[in-house]
Write an enzyme that holds these catalytic residues in place. Structure first.
Site, PDB file in Angstrom:
ATOM      1  N   SER A   1       0.784  -1.236   0.000  1.00  0.00           N
ATOM      2  CA  SER A   1       0.000   0.000   0.000  1.00  0.00           C
ATOM      3  C   SER A   1       0.809   1.274   0.000  1.00  0.00           C
ATOM      4  CB  SER A   1      -0.951   0.010   1.202  1.00  0.00           C
ATOM      5  OG  SER A   1      -0.218  -0.027   2.416  1.00  0.00           O
TER       6      SER A   1
ATOM      7  N   HIS B   1      -5.731  -3.944  -1.794  1.00  0.00           N
ATOM      8  CA  HIS B   1      -5.537  -2.930  -2.835  1.00  0.00           C
ATOM      9  C   HIS B   1      -5.558  -3.521  -4.239  1.00  0.00           C
ATOM     10  CE1 HIS B   1      -4.620   0.461  -0.150  1.00  0.00           C
ATOM     11  NE2 HIS B   1      -4.127  -0.480   0.654  1.00  0.00           N
TER      12      HIS B   1
ATOM     13  N   LYS C   1     -12.189  -0.041  -0.815  1.00  0.00           N
ATOM     14  CA  LYS C   1     -11.241   0.606  -1.729  1.00  0.00           C
ATOM     15  C   LYS C   1     -11.823   0.603  -3.143  1.00  0.00           C
ATOM     16  CE  LYS C   1      -7.442  -0.391   1.380  1.00  0.00           C
ATOM     17  NZ  LYS C   1      -8.279  -0.960   2.471  1.00  0.00           N
TER      18      LYS C   1
END
Length: 387
Positions: free
Chosen positions: A178, A206, A237
């Site tokens: 990340s 992610h 996300k």
């Protein structure tokens, strides 16, 4: 007073954090302190946080199920939308089953401590040094023996595995890291997990919705179809919603229901949040052009950043760090950029090592390519103002 002293220490070291309030919805442009600014630090990678389909799904779920689950899943909070989301994410990730958690942090804490048999010293955990804080904390809480290998160093990991005599071995890595945008060597680690009879967890927070030909994440991107690999990820996300999941075997899910303390002792997610996440998965599967637009935008920004000679740590993904070095300098650059209409949060220790502070740029499918290209040059210009 100890609290006052600690706050003074944090401030004097240049590591004080504060909240930046966004006035209105998430989007490529947001309003801060009455000013419209380009948002370049959101994890809303596909621009789904304000998508009409997600809002409609959530509204319908509120009308049918109300606003809260009322209890933990094991008491009376296990409602139809929770089960529907678990079935949907299991199909999407190609696993036997899945279990929904309230956040990625809770998912990692619950998963790691359950598999390590909390308190057992018969477990060795092999964790990438660049893994997310939730993984680090899960390892600590597990009270297992934790061995951290240099980031993405498969050779070092194998050396550690060879030396381990533990009955239970557990390898865990982020899929996309990340803070630097790097991708884990999934195929090589999967081979090691087979060779040394180790369980393997991939944190796909992610990567879900972003990597792979159909957005199914790191395993699809690596061309790995391995039913024993445990996949953890989030809905907050690229999916634009909230919560997290663990996907794996039916036996794994049964174990987590019985042993994962964050799952057992937390009130269940609101039904509307589950409904929004289901809608997001449908969009990811049915609108591949959205992911294509994301990667086009990533390419546009990286090209401009390269021309501007910005240090992006050779990121391969939608997370593009711009190394600035000193923590104080980083925050002064971040503030100056905000004054110029670009919001990029500075990242400082302990999130990253001392001397490696950075601006963490994250690109969205909702961005305008020309706008973010121009932003790269503004970033370079602003960095040059603070030596």
């Amino acid at each position: 007073m100890m609290i006052t002293e600690e706050l003074e220490r944090i401030k004097s070291s240049g590591l004080e954090r504060c909240l930046t309030m966004i006035q209105g919805p998430q989007g490529p442009v947001v309003r801060i302190a009455g000013q419209d600014v380009l948002l370049l630090c959101s994890n809303d990678y596909l621009g789904l946080a304000c998508h009409p389909a997600l809002k409609e799904a959530a509204i319908k779920a509120i009308e049918r199920y109300g606003t809260g689950a009322g209890a933990s899943r094991l008491v009376s909070g296990s409602m139809e939308p929770h089960h529907a989301l678990e079935e949907r994410i299991a199909r999407f990730k190609g696993s036997e089953a899945a279990l929904v958690f309230n956040s990625g942090y809770e998912a990692n804490l619950g998963l790691i401590t359950a598999l390590a048999r909390r308190g057992s010293r018969e477990t060795d955990i092999f964790s990438d040094k660049a893994n997310h804080a939730s993984i680090v904390d899960g390892c600590i809480l597990s009270m297992a023996k934790v061995k951290r290998y240099p980031t993405r160093d498969v050779s070092a990991l194998e050396t550690m595995l060879k030396r381990s005599s533990a009955r239970t071995k557990l390898i865990i890595t982020d899929g996309i890291f990340s803070m630097d945008g790097a991708i884990a060597p999934i195929k090589e680690i999967a081979s090691l997990s087979d060779k040394y009879d180790a369980m393997f967890i991939v944190d796909d927070a992610h990567a879900t919705g972003v990597l792979g030909a159909t957005g199914r994440g790191t395993l699809e991107h690596a061309g790995v179809a391995h039913p024993s690999i445990i996949q953890m990820g989030t809905f907050g996300k690229a999916l634009g919603s909230f919560g997290a999941y663990v996907a794996g075997s039916k036996e794994l899910v049964k174990l987590l229901i019985n042993r994962a303390r964050p799952f057992i002792y937390s009130t269940a997610l609101p039904p509307a949040v589950c409904a929004a996440s289901i809608a997001a998965i449908e969009i990811i599967e049915n609108e591949p052009e959205r992911r294509l637009r994301l990667w086009q935008n990533v390419s546009s920004f990286k090209g401009a950043a390269q021309d501007a000679m910005l240090d992006t740590m050779n990121s391969l993904t939608q997370i593009i760090p711009i190394v600035t070095g000193d923590a104080d300098r980083t925050m002064r650059i971040s503030k100056a950029l905000l004054d110029k209409g670009i919001f990029i949060q500075g990242i400082r220790p302990p999130t990253v090592p001392h001397g490696a502070s950075r601006l963490r740029v994250s690109i969205s499918a909702a961005h305008d390519a020309e706008v973010i290209e121009k932003a790269a040059y503004v970033i370079k210009e602003t960095c040059n103002e603070f030596h």
